[in-house]
Design a protein around this motif. Structure first.
Motif, PDB file in Angstrom:
ATOM      1  N   LEU A   1       0.842  -1.197   0.000  1.00 36.88           N
ATOM      2  CA  LEU A   1       0.000   0.000   0.000  1.00 36.88           C
ATOM      3  C   LEU A   1       0.873   1.242   0.000  1.00 36.88           C
ATOM      4  N   ILE A   2       0.612   2.128  -0.961  1.00 36.37           N
ATOM      5  CA  ILE A   2       1.228   3.452  -0.969  1.00 36.37           C
ATOM      6  C   ILE A   2       0.089   4.448  -0.754  1.00 36.37           C
ATOM      7  N   GLY A   3       0.049   5.062   0.398  1.00 37.76           N
ATOM      8  CA  GLY A   3      -1.032   5.946   0.751  1.00 37.76           C
ATOM      9  C   GLY A   3      -1.199   6.001   2.260  1.00 37.76           C
ATOM     10  N   ILE A   4      -2.405   6.240   2.713  1.00 37.84           N
ATOM     11  CA  ILE A   4      -2.702   6.331   4.147  1.00 37.84           C
ATOM     12  C   ILE A   4      -3.467   5.094   4.570  1.00 37.84           C
ATOM     13  N   PRO A   5      -2.916   4.287   5.464  1.00 38.50           N
ATOM     14  CA  PRO A   5      -3.643   3.095   5.920  1.00 38.50           C
ATOM     15  C   PRO A   5      -4.780   3.474   6.865  1.00 38.50           C
ATOM     16  N   GLN A   6      -5.693   2.575   7.034  1.00 37.58           N
ATOM     17  CA  GLN A   6      -6.778   2.807   7.986  1.00 37.58           C
ATOM     18  C   GLN A   6      -6.212   2.855   9.404  1.00 37.58           C
ATOM     19  N   MET A   7      -6.690   3.813  10.172  1.00 40.03           N
ATOM     20  CA  MET A   7      -6.181   3.954  11.542  1.00 40.03           C
ATOM     21  C   MET A   7      -7.289   4.479  12.453  1.00 40.03           C
ATOM     22  N   ASN A   8      -7.157   4.124  13.700  1.00 40.27           N
ATOM     23  CA  ASN A   8      -8.097   4.589  14.724  1.00 40.27           C
ATOM     24  C   ASN A   8      -7.566   5.860  15.383  1.00 40.27           C
ATOM     25  N   VAL A   9      -8.455   6.830  15.570  1.00 37.62           N
ATOM     26  CA  VAL A   9      -8.088   8.099  16.209  1.00 37.62           C
ATOM     27  C   VAL A   9      -8.669   8.113  17.615  1.00 37.62           C
ATOM     28  N   PRO A  10      -7.822   8.145  18.640  1.00 35.29           N
ATOM     29  CA  PRO A  10      -8.345   8.124  20.011  1.00 35.29           C
ATOM     30  C   PRO A  10      -9.024   9.446  20.366  1.00 35.29           C
ATOM     31  N   ALA A  11      -9.855   9.388  21.377  1.00 38.61           N
ATOM     32  CA  ALA A  11     -10.543  10.600  21.859  1.00 38.61           C
ATOM     33  C   ALA A  11      -9.538  11.493  22.568  1.00 38.61           C
ATOM     34  N   THR A  12      -9.330  12.683  22.050  1.00 38.11           N
ATOM     35  CA  THR A  12      -8.376  13.619  22.644  1.00 38.11           C
ATOM     36  C   THR A  12      -9.048  14.809  23.323  1.00 38.11           C
ATOM     37  N   ILE A  13     -10.309  15.057  22.941  1.00 42.43           N
ATOM     38  CA  ILE A  13     -11.059  16.168  23.539  1.00 42.43           C
ATOM     39  C   ILE A  13     -12.231  15.583  24.317  1.00 42.43           C
ATOM     40  N   PRO A  14     -12.369  15.923  25.583  1.00 42.83           N
ATOM     41  CA  PRO A  14     -13.489  15.390  26.371  1.00 42.83           C
ATOM     42  C   PRO A  14     -14.833  15.703  25.720  1.00 42.83           C
ATOM     43  N   GLY A  15     -15.660  14.690  25.634  1.00 41.16           N
ATOM     44  CA  GLY A  15     -16.981  14.854  25.057  1.00 41.16           C
ATOM     45  C   GLY A  15     -17.061  14.481  23.596  1.00 41.16           C
ATOM     46  N   LEU A  16     -15.901  14.371  22.925  1.00 49.26           N
ATOM     47  CA  LEU A  16     -15.884  13.953  21.517  1.00 49.26           C
ATOM     48  C   LEU A  16     -15.482  12.491  21.435  1.00 49.26           C
ATOM     49  N   PRO A  17     -16.266  11.649  20.735  1.00 50.03           N
ATOM     50  CA  PRO A  17     -15.943  10.222  20.664  1.00 50.03           C
ATOM     51  C   PRO A  17     -14.735   9.958  19.773  1.00 50.03           C
ATOM     52  N   ALA A  18     -14.150   8.795  19.992  1.00 51.74           N
ATOM     53  CA  ALA A  18     -13.049   8.370  19.125  1.00 51.74           C
ATOM     54  C   ALA A  18     -13.588   8.020  17.745  1.00 51.74           C
ATOM     55  N   GLY A  19     -12.738   8.068  16.756  1.00 53.12           N
ATOM     56  CA  GLY A  19     -13.162   7.765  15.394  1.00 53.12           C
ATOM     57  C   GLY A  19     -12.087   6.993  14.652  1.00 53.12           C
ATOM     58  N   SER A  20     -12.247   6.878  13.370  1.00 50.24           N
ATOM     59  CA  SER A  20     -11.276   6.163  12.547  1.00 50.24           C
ATOM     60  C   SER A  20     -11.121   6.873  11.215  1.00 50.24           C
ATOM     61  N   VAL A  21      -9.909   6.808  10.690  1.00 46.08           N
ATOM     62  CA  VAL A  21      -9.606   7.370   9.373  1.00 46.08           C
ATOM     63  C   VAL A  21      -9.634   6.231   8.368  1.00 46.08           C
ATOM     64  N   PRO A  22     -10.450   6.327   7.321  1.00 45.07           N
ATOM     65  CA  PRO A  22     -10.498   5.235   6.358  1.00 45.07           C
ATOM     66  C   PRO A  22      -9.211   5.138   5.544  1.00 45.07           C
ATOM     67  N   GLU A  23      -9.005   4.001   4.940  1.00 48.81           N
ATOM     68  CA  GLU A  23      -7.836   3.797   4.091  1.00 48.81           C
ATOM     69  C   GLU A  23      -7.937   4.689   2.850  1.00 48.81           C
ATOM     70  N   ILE A  24      -6.872   5.388   2.536  1.00 49.96           N
ATOM     71  CA  ILE A  24      -6.822   6.246   1.346  1.00 49.96           C
ATOM     72  C   ILE A  24      -5.629   5.793   0.506  1.00 49.96           C
ATOM     73  N   PRO A  25      -5.849   4.867  -0.408  1.00 52.70           N
ATOM     74  CA  PRO A  25      -4.719   4.336  -1.180  1.00 52.70           C
ATOM     75  C   PRO A  25      -4.441   5.153  -2.435  1.00 52.70           C
ATOM     76  N   LEU A  26      -3.172   5.408  -2.688  1.00 51.39           N
ATOM     77  CA  LEU A  26      -2.752   5.936  -3.982  1.00 51.39           C
ATOM     78  C   LEU A  26      -2.470   4.771  -4.932  1.00 51.39           C
TER      79      LEU A  26
END
Length: 254
Positions: free
Chosen positions: A124-149
């Motif tokens: 894979l050349i691009g951005i792999p799928q990754m989980n984004v932890p909750a860094t701001i109180p009150g905002l849920p954690a999320g995930s960045v989808p895979e963005i392949p070049l």
């Protein structure tokens, strides 16, 4: 102008509008039921093609003229039906005299597999799928989808085959095929989200989202053999152990 003449052009429009309303009211939906086998067709093609390639390198001609029994009880392969039948066909095509019962044969041939399986790799050349932890109180954690070049996957199969024959009465070794190796592969390529561009030995060419791309001269020559058309010719293997044929006169009936 009369009222009837003014109304006549409007009648086709009224009929068309009424028809559209009826069709819109009667619109429905449909679905297609799909099922999947426990093994993919691609995996089965990879394995059986690799086996056929290895088997096509075996020269059975030293066994001609002697009744032979094919002993398959030591043969381990997930596609044993195909493997066994193709072995019998290859031997018969080269003139070997097969016998259904061991007692009716003079020589016993034992095949074995040292490898019969698949491997796969991805790039894979691009951005792999990754989980984004909750860094701001009150905002849920999320995930960045895979963005392949560029995304490439390669699945390949390998088969290792060896056979030997021994005299049923004396138990002495009379023939050894040496070790032969067969391989096949399937490649999938996505560029900028477009694809797959598919190629590999099991396809006999290159396809883009199911549409054949004109093959090169080299692929055109290989395609009939890879697709299984006609008899598989005998050829010297690229990777092979030493074959051995003993003096058969010592084991033939007097």
């Amino acid at each position: 102008m009369s009222m009837e003449a003014e109304a006549s052009p409007r009648r086709p429009r009224a009929i068309l509008a009424a028809t559209c309303l009826v069709l819109a009211g009667s619109a429905g939906c449909g679905s297609t039921r799909m099922s999947h086998t426990s093994r993919t067709g691609t995996e089965q093609l990879l394995l059986t093609n690799a086996w056929d390639q290895a088997l096509g390198q075996v020269d059975f001609r030293p066994l001609i003229g002697v009744p032979v029994f094919l002993e398959t009880s030591y043969l381990e392969a997930i596609d044993k039906g195909w493997v066994t039948s193709s072995l019998r066909q290859a031997m018969l095509a080269q003139g070997v005299l097969l016998r259904e019962e061991k007692e009716d044969a003079q020589w016993i041939v034992e095949p074995r597999t040292g490898a019969y399986g698949t491997d796969d790799s991805e790039m894979l050349i691009g951005i792999p799928q990754m989980n984004v932890p909750a860094t701001i109180p009150g905002l849920p954690a999320g995930s960045v989808p895979e963005i392949p070049l560029i995304k490439k996957s390669d699945q390949h199969a390998v088969t290792k085959l060896a056979l030997f024959a021994y005299d049923r009465a004396s138990g002495q070794l009379v023939w050894n095929s040496g070790t032969v190796i067969g391989a096949s592969n399937d490649k999938n390529l996505h560029i900028g989200g477009l694809g797959p561009i598919q190629s590999g030995s099991i396809r006999g060419g290159t396809e883009f989202v199911g549409v054949k791309i004109p093959m090169t001269a080299h692929e055109d020559e290989q395609a009939p053999h890879e697709q299984g058309g006609g008899a598989v010719p005998f050829s010297e293997p690229a990777i092979r152990g030493p074959a051995e044929v003993l003096d058969r006169d010592d084991f033939l009936p007097r």
